[in-house]
Design a protein around this motif. Structure first.
Motif, PDB file in Angstrom:
ATOM      1  N   ASP A 117      42.879   6.678  26.127  1.00 55.71           N
ATOM      2  CA  ASP A 117      42.316   8.015  26.332  1.00 55.71           C
ATOM      3  C   ASP A 117      40.823   8.005  26.004  1.00 55.71           C
ATOM      4  O   ASP A 117      40.374   7.306  25.085  1.00 55.71           O
ATOM      5  CB  ASP A 117      43.047   9.027  25.448  1.00 55.71           C
ATOM      6  N   THR A 160      60.020  12.543  26.010  1.00 48.93           N
ATOM      7  CA  THR A 160      58.733  12.866  26.634  1.00 48.93           C
ATOM      8  C   THR A 160      57.887  13.532  25.556  1.00 48.93           C
ATOM      9  O   THR A 160      58.389  14.399  24.821  1.00 48.93           O
ATOM     10  CB  THR A 160      58.893  13.837  27.823  1.00 48.93           C
ATOM     11  N   SER A 179      48.004  14.156  33.488  1.00 48.12           N
ATOM     12  CA  SER A 179      47.541  12.791  33.671  1.00 48.12           C
ATOM     13  C   SER A 179      48.040  11.958  32.494  1.00 48.12           C
ATOM     14  O   SER A 179      48.324  12.497  31.425  1.00 48.12           O
ATOM     15  CB  SER A 179      46.013  12.734  33.733  1.00 48.12           C
ATOM     16  N   ARG A 180      48.106  10.638  32.704  1.00 43.90           N
ATOM     17  CA  ARG A 180      48.524   9.769  31.614  1.00 43.90           C
ATOM     18  C   ARG A 180      47.444   9.647  30.534  1.00 43.90           C
ATOM     19  O   ARG A 180      47.759   9.295  29.399  1.00 43.90           O
ATOM     20  CB  ARG A 180      48.866   8.376  32.139  1.00 43.90           C
ATOM     21  N   HIS A 181      46.191   9.928  30.885  1.00 41.80           N
ATOM     22  CA  HIS A 181      45.118   9.702  29.923  1.00 41.80           C
ATOM     23  C   HIS A 181      44.099  10.835  29.901  1.00 41.80           C
ATOM     24  O   HIS A 181      43.664  11.319  30.952  1.00 41.80           O
ATOM     25  CB  HIS A 181      44.387   8.385  30.222  1.00 41.80           C
ATOM     26  N   GLU A 213      57.133   9.065  28.913  1.00 41.08           N
ATOM     27  CA  GLU A 213      55.748   9.325  29.283  1.00 41.08           C
ATOM     28  C   GLU A 213      55.145  10.290  28.263  1.00 41.08           C
ATOM     29  O   GLU A 213      55.873  11.031  27.593  1.00 41.08           O
ATOM     30  CB  GLU A 213      55.653   9.954  30.673  1.00 41.08           C
ATOM     31  N   PRO A 215      52.466  12.819  28.970  1.00 44.93           N
ATOM     32  CA  PRO A 215      51.525  13.500  29.851  1.00 44.93           C
ATOM     33  C   PRO A 215      50.566  14.412  29.097  1.00 44.93           C
ATOM     34  O   PRO A 215      50.972  15.165  28.224  1.00 44.93           O
ATOM     35  CB  PRO A 215      52.449  14.312  30.767  1.00 44.93           C
TER      36      PRO A 215
END
Length: 232
Positions: A117, A160, A179-181, A213, A215
């Motif tokens: 991140d 999650t 988003s993942r990051h 994940e 998110p």
């Protein structure tokens, strides 16, 4: 997850917890919840539509009773105090949830799963300053929320971890983008309606693509989300 199945909301009396209860009830699900005894009164408007288990959310015995037969668990991870409250809550849920239950946890953007991140200087400074002051006053321990999420990330459960941006009140704008990051341009506006954060949590119960994940979410109608949609 099929309709009319049972979920439990850990931290149901807070604003986010109550919004999650509203979304879940609207979908016809049986809703249980855990909250501190002094906060039970905040749930009076739900009447007998929910079942409440009074107790601290890190009380393993209370959590064990509340999670019996639950197909999903929505957990608000709060770092209150300096007695490992968030990590105690995460541990209780991981240990006592049904084997095949979907587990969805909430936290802030400051949590990073893989270190990829990209945080702004403003956010880094806020976390550092607020974290130091909150711990000195014994009000909150942000580092404990990090310990809690590390415990979740290391689990082989179907979890999650939803990482929320800055929150605001207001009418729903729909399901947030993610988003993942942190650092992805789609997240630049850093603003999500609290009611939509709750909506994403509830939706995650049924979205197998979000299993394991973390998110990071942002409001669907924020400038950065709209700009991303137009570019796409």
């Amino acid at each position: 997850m099929a309709r009319n199945r049972r979920i439990c909301i850990i931290g149901i009396s807070g604003k986010l917890g109550q919004y999650m209860a509203e979304h879940a009830l609207a979908r016809g699900w049986e809703v249980r919840g855990v909250c501190r005894p002094e906060s039970v009164g905040k749930l009076a408007r739900f009447g007998d539509r929910i079942t409440v288990f009074p107790g601290r959310t890190d009380d393993a015995a209370v959590i064990a009773r509340a999670l019996q037969g639950c197909d999903g668990v929505l957990t608000v991870l709060v770092p209150w105090g300096v007695d490992d409250y968030a990590s105690g809550t995460a541990r209780a849920v991981l240990e006592h949830a049904e084997p095949k239950a979907r587990l969805v946890f909430s936290c802030g953007w400051h949590v990073s799963r893989d270190g990829k991140d990209r945080y702004s200087l403003k956010l880094r400074a806020f976390v550092a300053v607020f974290g130091a002051i909150a711990r000195a006053l014994r009000f909150a321990d942000i580092s404990d929320q990090l310990r809690a999420t590390c415990m979740i990330f290391d689990s082989d459960r179907d979890w999650t971890v939803v990482r929320g941006s800055d929150l605001e009140e207001g009418e729903s704008q729909g399901l947030p983008v993610w988003s993942r990051h942190v650092g992805d341009p789609i997240l630049a506006s850093n603003r999500t309606r609290r009611i939509d954060f709750a909506l994403f949590m509830v939706e995650a119960l049924e979205n197998d693509a979000l299993i394991r994940e973390a998110p990071a979410i942002n409001g669907r109608l924020t400038p950065s989300a709209i700009a991303h949609a137009r570019a796409a």
